[in-house]
Motif scaffolding. Sequence first.
Motif, PDB file in Angstrom:
ATOM      1  N   ASP A  61       0.830  -1.210   0.000  1.00  0.00           N
ATOM      2  CA  ASP A  61       0.000   0.000   0.000  1.00  0.00           C
ATOM      3  C   ASP A  61       0.862   1.257   0.000  1.00  0.00           C
ATOM      4  OD1 ASP A  61      -2.190  -1.646   0.112  1.00  0.00           O
ATOM      5  OD2 ASP A  61      -3.053  -0.753   1.911  1.00  0.00           O
ATOM      6  N   LEU A  65       1.184   4.213  -2.874  1.00  0.00           N
ATOM      7  CA  LEU A  65       0.896   5.620  -2.595  1.00  0.00           C
ATOM      8  C   LEU A  65       2.076   6.507  -2.979  1.00  0.00           C
ATOM      9  CD1 LEU A  65      -0.890   5.237   0.856  1.00  0.00           C
ATOM     10  CD2 LEU A  65      -1.945   5.931  -1.307  1.00  0.00           C
ATOM     11  N   SER A 126      -7.942  -2.016   1.426  1.00  0.00           N
ATOM     12  CA  SER A 126      -6.925  -0.977   1.202  1.00  0.00           C
ATOM     13  C   SER A 126      -7.586   0.397   1.182  1.00  0.00           C
ATOM     14  CB  SER A 126      -6.170  -1.249  -0.102  1.00  0.00           C
ATOM     15  OG  SER A 126      -5.543  -2.507  -0.068  1.00  0.00           O
ATOM     16  N   GLU A 127      -8.104   0.783   2.320  1.00  0.00           N
ATOM     17  CA  GLU A 127      -8.901   2.020   2.402  1.00  0.00           C
ATOM     18  C   GLU A 127      -8.071   3.255   2.091  1.00  0.00           C
ATOM     19  OE1 GLU A 127     -11.839   4.348   5.569  1.00  0.00           O
ATOM     20  OE2 GLU A 127     -10.986   2.396   6.070  1.00  0.00           O
ATOM     21  N   GLU A 128      -6.819   3.280   2.540  1.00  0.00           N
ATOM     22  CA  GLU A 128      -5.976   4.457   2.305  1.00  0.00           C
ATOM     23  C   GLU A 128      -5.703   4.641   0.817  1.00  0.00           C
ATOM     24  OE1 GLU A 128      -1.869   6.521   4.039  1.00  0.00           O
ATOM     25  OE2 GLU A 128      -2.330   4.431   4.492  1.00  0.00           O
ATOM     26  N   ASP A 131      -8.916   5.882  -0.845  1.00  0.00           N
ATOM     27  CA  ASP A 131      -9.136   7.301  -0.532  1.00  0.00           C
ATOM     28  C   ASP A 131      -8.206   8.191  -1.354  1.00  0.00           C
ATOM     29  OD1 ASP A 131     -11.104   6.689   1.278  1.00  0.00           O
ATOM     30  OD2 ASP A 131      -9.835   6.935   3.051  1.00  0.00           O
ATOM     31  N   ALA A 132      -6.948   7.761  -1.528  1.00  0.00           N
ATOM     32  CA  ALA A 132      -5.988   8.563  -2.296  1.00  0.00           C
ATOM     33  C   ALA A 132      -6.413   8.682  -3.749  1.00  0.00           C
ATOM     34  CB  ALA A 132      -4.591   7.939  -2.199  1.00  0.00           C
TER      35      ALA A 132
END
Length: 203
Positions: A61, A65, A126-128, A131-132
Amino acid sequence: MSTITPIRGKGRPRGFDRDQALQKALEVFWTRGYGPATVAELCAAMGINPPSLYAAFGNKDALFLEALRHYEDTYWAAPWKALDEEADLRRGMERFFFEAAAILSSRDVPCGCLVVQNSGSVSLDSEEVRDALRMLREASRTSFLTRLAQARASGDLPPDADIEALAAAFAAVLQGMSAQARDGASRESLERLAKASLAMLSG
């Protein structure tokens, strides 16, 4: 150079070039998608082993990012900056979309937009990452809205122009260009689509 503070740790190979590793990881994510891309594939592309990946980036993750930020800085920072600085709205929008057509259709990198292509390949866990991606999609609309608001204030657009609708429409055009590029559309066909979309500024 990356704006992310490197994560220090054991296991990173000597001579490790973070930006080069990010570019290799980016190409895997761009081609395979976030979900399908495996740690083994990422390590093979980056020329490192799993412990080195985790030491340098944390996890898959976190690597995605950082690769996403590298992608935005490398490919899209300049076109957005040029749009913001161009005094004439129509000339600025045409230049932006023509540059977008070149980026999205380039044969030197996987076709299409990393953000658009990966929006459907991220698991709920993989919420982050989800969100990104959502924030970057929204950032495109917001950037168009900001530029259109400037144009309306300067008289480049009429006072009653529906800039909210125009911003959403141009963001949709950009996403559509990405989808078509992924399906093999040429730069010239994307430029024609972009030019046709500029008729919305006359509405």
